[in-house]
Design a protein around this motif. Structure first.
Motif, PDB file in Angstrom:
ATOM      1  N   ALA A 138      13.930   6.543  -3.812  1.00  0.00           N
ATOM      2  CA  ALA A 138      12.855   7.200  -4.550  1.00  0.00           C
ATOM      3  C   ALA A 138      12.965   6.936  -6.046  1.00  0.00           C
ATOM      4  CB  ALA A 138      12.873   8.694  -4.262  1.00  0.00           C
ATOM      5  N   ARG A 139      14.189   6.992  -6.554  1.00  0.00           N
ATOM      6  CA  ARG A 139      14.383   6.752  -7.995  1.00  0.00           C
ATOM      7  C   ARG A 139      14.004   5.322  -8.356  1.00  0.00           C
ATOM      8  NH1 ARG A 139      20.071   8.474 -10.201  1.00  0.00           N
ATOM      9  NH2 ARG A 139      19.065   7.887 -12.137  1.00  0.00           N
ATOM     10  N   LEU A 140      14.454   4.394  -7.537  1.00  0.00           N
ATOM     11  CA  LEU A 140      14.141   2.998  -7.827  1.00  0.00           C
ATOM     12  C   LEU A 140      12.640   2.744  -7.700  1.00  0.00           C
ATOM     13  CD1 LEU A 140      15.334   0.354  -8.613  1.00  0.00           C
ATOM     14  CD2 LEU A 140      15.844  -0.126  -6.230  1.00  0.00           C
ATOM     15  N   GLY A 141      12.049   3.331  -6.663  1.00  0.00           N
ATOM     16  CA  GLY A 141      10.601   3.185  -6.508  1.00  0.00           C
ATOM     17  C   GLY A 141       9.849   3.718  -7.705  1.00  0.00           C
ATOM     18  N   SER A 142      10.285   4.865  -8.194  1.00  0.00           N
ATOM     19  CA  SER A 142       9.612   5.459  -9.355  1.00  0.00           C
ATOM     20  C   SER A 142       9.804   4.605 -10.600  1.00  0.00           C
ATOM     21  CB  SER A 142      10.159   6.866  -9.598  1.00  0.00           C
ATOM     22  OG  SER A 142       9.863   7.691  -8.497  1.00  0.00           O
ATOM     23  N   GLU A 157       0.832  -1.202   0.000  1.00  0.00           N
ATOM     24  CA  GLU A 157       0.000   0.000   0.000  1.00  0.00           C
ATOM     25  C   GLU A 157       0.871   1.258   0.000  1.00  0.00           C
ATOM     26  OE1 GLU A 157      -3.266  -1.072  -0.901  1.00  0.00           O
ATOM     27  OE2 GLU A 157      -3.736   0.611   0.401  1.00  0.00           O
ATOM     28  N   ALA A 158       1.863   1.255   0.886  1.00  0.00           N
ATOM     29  CA  ALA A 158       2.742   2.427   0.981  1.00  0.00           C
ATOM     30  C   ALA A 158       3.504   2.639  -0.318  1.00  0.00           C
ATOM     31  CB  ALA A 158       3.722   2.236   2.146  1.00  0.00           C
ATOM     32  N   PHE A 159       4.022   1.554  -0.876  1.00  0.00           N
ATOM     33  CA  PHE A 159       4.798   1.657  -2.119  1.00  0.00           C
ATOM     34  C   PHE A 159       3.925   2.197  -3.265  1.00  0.00           C
ATOM     35  CE2 PHE A 159       5.935  -0.326  -6.171  1.00  0.00           C
ATOM     36  CZ  PHE A 159       7.213   0.161  -6.335  1.00  0.00           C
ATOM     37  N   LEU A 160       2.732   1.626  -3.403  1.00  0.00           N
ATOM     38  CA  LEU A 160       1.873   2.033  -4.525  1.00  0.00           C
ATOM     39  C   LEU A 160       1.404   3.480  -4.382  1.00  0.00           C
ATOM     40  CD1 LEU A 160      -0.277  -1.188  -5.034  1.00  0.00           C
ATOM     41  CD2 LEU A 160       1.654  -0.405  -6.389  1.00  0.00           C
ATOM     42  N   LEU A 161       1.021   3.835  -3.170  1.00  0.00           N
ATOM     43  CA  LEU A 161       0.540   5.208  -2.976  1.00  0.00           C
ATOM     44  C   LEU A 161       1.682   6.208  -3.168  1.00  0.00           C
ATOM     45  CD1 LEU A 161      -1.763   4.661   0.123  1.00  0.00           C
ATOM     46  CD2 LEU A 161      -2.497   5.294  -2.173  1.00  0.00           C
ATOM     47  N   ARG A 162       2.840   5.872  -2.653  1.00  0.00           N
ATOM     48  CA  ARG A 162       3.957   6.825  -2.671  1.00  0.00           C
ATOM     49  C   ARG A 162       4.554   6.964  -4.072  1.00  0.00           C
ATOM     50  NH1 ARG A 162       6.775  10.553  -1.997  1.00  0.00           N
ATOM     51  NH2 ARG A 162       8.740  10.724  -0.880  1.00  0.00           N
ATOM     52  N   SER A 176       5.996   5.573   9.707  1.00  0.00           N
ATOM     53  CA  SER A 176       5.619   4.229   9.263  1.00  0.00           C
ATOM     54  C   SER A 176       5.624   4.136   7.749  1.00  0.00           C
ATOM     55  CB  SER A 176       4.228   3.877   9.792  1.00  0.00           C
ATOM     56  OG  SER A 176       4.244   3.812  11.186  1.00  0.00           O
ATOM     57  N   VAL A 177       5.154   5.207   7.106  1.00  0.00           N
ATOM     58  CA  VAL A 177       5.138   5.214   5.643  1.00  0.00           C
ATOM     59  C   VAL A 177       6.558   5.078   5.107  1.00  0.00           C
ATOM     60  CG1 VAL A 177       4.704   6.647   3.617  1.00  0.00           C
ATOM     61  CG2 VAL A 177       3.002   6.521   5.430  1.00  0.00           C
ATOM     62  N   LYS A 178       7.478   5.841   5.681  1.00  0.00           N
ATOM     63  CA  LYS A 178       8.872   5.776   5.210  1.00  0.00           C
ATOM     64  C   LYS A 178       9.448   4.377   5.406  1.00  0.00           C
ATOM     65  CE  LYS A 178       9.837  10.657   6.102  1.00  0.00           C
ATOM     66  NZ  LYS A 178      10.417  11.592   7.064  1.00  0.00           N
ATOM     67  N   THR A 179       9.147   3.803   6.566  1.00  0.00           N
ATOM     68  CA  THR A 179       9.658   2.455   6.840  1.00  0.00           C
ATOM     69  C   THR A 179       9.096   1.448   5.845  1.00  0.00           C
ATOM     70  OG1 THR A 179       9.786   3.013   9.182  1.00  0.00           O
ATOM     71  CG2 THR A 179       9.841   0.680   8.610  1.00  0.00           C
ATOM     72  N   HIS A 180       7.772   1.514   5.644  1.00  0.00           N
ATOM     73  CA  HIS A 180       7.136   0.577   4.707  1.00  0.00           C
ATOM     74  C   HIS A 180       7.706   0.747   3.298  1.00  0.00           C
ATOM     75  CE1 HIS A 180       4.411  -1.037   7.553  1.00  0.00           C
ATOM     76  NE2 HIS A 180       3.637   0.022   7.670  1.00  0.00           N
ATOM     77  N   CYS A 181       7.867   2.001   2.876  1.00  0.00           N
ATOM     78  CA  CYS A 181       8.381   2.252   1.524  1.00  0.00           C
ATOM     79  C   CYS A 181       9.795   1.709   1.376  1.00  0.00           C
ATOM     80  CB  CYS A 181       8.359   3.749   1.211  1.00  0.00           C
ATOM     81  SG  CYS A 181       6.737   4.372   0.831  1.00  0.00           S
ATOM     82  N   SER A 182      10.606   1.980   2.373  1.00  0.00           N
ATOM     83  CA  SER A 182      11.995   1.532   2.310  1.00  0.00           C
ATOM     84  C   SER A 182      12.063   0.016   2.226  1.00  0.00           C
ATOM     85  CB  SER A 182      12.737   2.051   3.553  1.00  0.00           C
ATOM     86  OG  SER A 182      14.041   1.519   3.574  1.00  0.00           O
ATOM     87  N   ALA A 186       7.638  14.296  -4.028  1.00  0.00           N
ATOM     88  CA  ALA A 186       7.668  15.429  -3.103  1.00  0.00           C
ATOM     89  C   ALA A 186       8.956  15.401  -2.314  1.00  0.00           C
ATOM     90  CB  ALA A 186       6.464  15.374  -2.160  1.00  0.00           C
ATOM     91  N   GLY A 187       9.369  16.568  -1.917  1.00  0.00           N
ATOM     92  CA  GLY A 187      10.566  16.648  -1.113  1.00  0.00           C
ATOM     93  C   GLY A 187      11.817  16.465  -1.951  1.00  0.00           C
ATOM     94  N   ARG A 188      12.934  16.654  -1.351  1.00  0.00           N
ATOM     95  CA  ARG A 188      14.220  16.500  -2.035  1.00  0.00           C
ATOM     96  C   ARG A 188      15.072  15.516  -1.275  1.00  0.00           C
ATOM     97  NH1 ARG A 188      13.748  18.353  -7.162  1.00  0.00           N
ATOM     98  NH2 ARG A 188      12.629  20.302  -7.161  1.00  0.00           N
ATOM     99  N   PRO A 189      14.730  14.241  -1.322  1.00  0.00           N
ATOM    100  CA  PRO A 189      15.520  13.289  -0.578  1.00  0.00           C
ATOM    101  C   PRO A 189      16.928  13.197  -1.131  1.00  0.00           C
ATOM    102  CG  PRO A 189      13.969  12.172  -2.000  1.00  0.00           C
ATOM    103  CD  PRO A 189      13.670  13.627  -2.086  1.00  0.00           C
ATOM    104  N   VAL A 190      17.854  12.929  -0.278  1.00  0.00           N
ATOM    105  CA  VAL A 190      19.244  12.848  -0.699  1.00  0.00           C
ATOM    106  C   VAL A 190      19.774  11.475  -0.335  1.00  0.00           C
ATOM    107  CG1 VAL A 190      19.685  15.311  -0.516  1.00  0.00           C
ATOM    108  CG2 VAL A 190      19.949  13.856   1.492  1.00  0.00           C
ATOM    109  N   GLY A 191      20.901  11.103  -0.953  1.00  0.00           N
ATOM    110  CA  GLY A 191      21.578   9.873  -0.615  1.00  0.00           C
ATOM    111  C   GLY A 191      20.711   8.654  -0.827  1.00  0.00           C
TER     112      GLY A 191
END
Lengths: 188, 178
Positions: B25-29, A140-145, A165-171, B14-19
């Motif tokens: 973020a890039r991989l997720g996208s 859910e977190a990955f798809l939404l984010r 929690s969102v950051k953790t799930h996404c990571s 959103a935001g400017r994540p670094v490192g």
């Protein structure tokens, strides 16, 4: 207020992603279509008078609730198809190189030729399969984010959890996907 | 021939994540872009069913949107405090042409109250009438029996006499008819 055209355009822009989100959750095309249709009708009935800019967040929240309702109904019928308690992913590998995964994936997806059409379809299918295999909250977190392109705060609002929690799930989701795909030769 | 998959922007939303965050973020996208490419090729029947669902939702929204002004117009027409300062349509739709507070709502709530309780009142009145009619019928029947007994040649005390009762049971009908 969102006009009919704005509402229609919005629904058209999200309907396929919404369908896939529902399919990932319920693993059934017909049920997913029902869920998406319910969410669309609910949005139209109760929130069509909202500004068009508010519709994405509202719709994703409705879709999440509609999916949860489906699970509740299924639970009543004693046929839950998904382990809802499986919220936690596996232990992360501290030595895993995300940058290497990114380069490999970009090379693989970005420079394909027509001769690699079958390979491309296989890659997409593997991504699809691995996303479907993610734990519910991570997915859910990955798809939404990353798919719906919400920011962390919006994702947290839709999921009803904290931004941390969102950051953790996404990571965890991105790491798990990278690792799984590389293990299957994407060469992720 | 190169074949490019349409992917979402590599820049995070959103935001400017670094490192590590930027890499993530890039991989997720990129992965999400793969999903978008996958979704673009949904089977035709699924796409059609989604289209129908979307059209039904839009039609429902339009229906509700049209119903709201009609409901507002009904309230304005029912209310005594509506004035015609803004001209026909504007007045019928309420809003700036309406003055006074609570007039239309009061009448509306009264009619709702009447609509709810009128059938009950009619039912109660009917039950009272039926009860009174029934009592009156019983009184009339008793009075008729009394008048027949008093006007008959036979004294009323005869009916309480067991001998007379036996006489009535054993005598042939031809004798009693005389």
């Amino acid at each position: 207020l969102a006009s009919d055209k704005e509402l229609s355009d919005f629904l058209k822009s999200v309907e396929k992603r919404a369908f896939k989100r529902a399919v990932y959750a319920v693993r059934n095309d017909d049920a997913a279509l029902d869920i998406v249709q319910d969410a669309m009708i609910k949005l139209a009935e109760k929130y069509a008078d909202r500004p068009a800019a508010e519709l994405p967040l509202i719709f994703q929240r409705i879709l999440s609730n509609a999916t949860m309702d489906w699970f509740r109904r299924e639970k009543v019928r004693n046929s839950v198809m998904q382990n809802m308690s499986d919220f936690e992913g596996s232990d992360e590998d501290g030595d895993f190189d995300l940058l290497e995964s990114l380069h490999t994936l970009e090379d693989t997806l970005g420079t394909e030729s027509a001769a690699d059409a079958v390979s491309r379809a296989q890659i997409l299918q593997r991504i699809d399969t691995e996303v479907a295999a993610l734990p519910l909250r991570q997915r859910e977190a990955f798809l939404l984010r990353y798919w719906e392109e919400f920011d962390v705060a919006e994702t947290a609002a839709v999921m009803g959890c904290s931004e941390g929690s969102v950051k953790t799930h996404c990571s965890r989701a991105v790491h798990a996907l990278s690792k799984a795909l590389r293990a299957k030769g994407v060469t992720l | 021939m190169n074949h490019t998959i349409h992917l979402h922007p590599v820049t995070p939303p959103a935001g400017r994540p670094v490192g590590a965050d930027a890499l993530q973020a890039r991989l997720g996208s990129r992965l999400a872009g793969g999903l978008t490419a996958m979704t673009a090729t949904l089977p035709h029947d699924l796409s059609e069913r989604l289209r129908v669902a979307r059209e039904q939702a839009v039609a429902r929204a339009r229906q509700i949107r049209l119903a709201r002004p009609a409901a507002a117009a009904n309230v304005s027409l029912a209310g005594p405090s509506t004035v015609g300062g803004m001209g026909g349509a504007a007045v019928l739709r309420g809003g700036p042409g309406r003055v006074g507070t609570g007039g239309g709502d009061g009448l509306d709530s009264w009619s709702q109250w009447a609509g709810s309780f009128l059938p009950l009142l009619v039912l109660l009145a009917g039950l009272v009438l039926i009860s009174q009619w029934s009592v009156r019928e019983q009184v009339l029947v008793a009075a008729e029996i009394d008048s027949l007994l008093l006007a008959d040649d036979l004294p009323p005390a005869a009916y309480a006499d067991p001998g007379f009762g036996e006489y009535l049971r054993t005598s042939p009908p031809s004798l009693l008819a005389r």
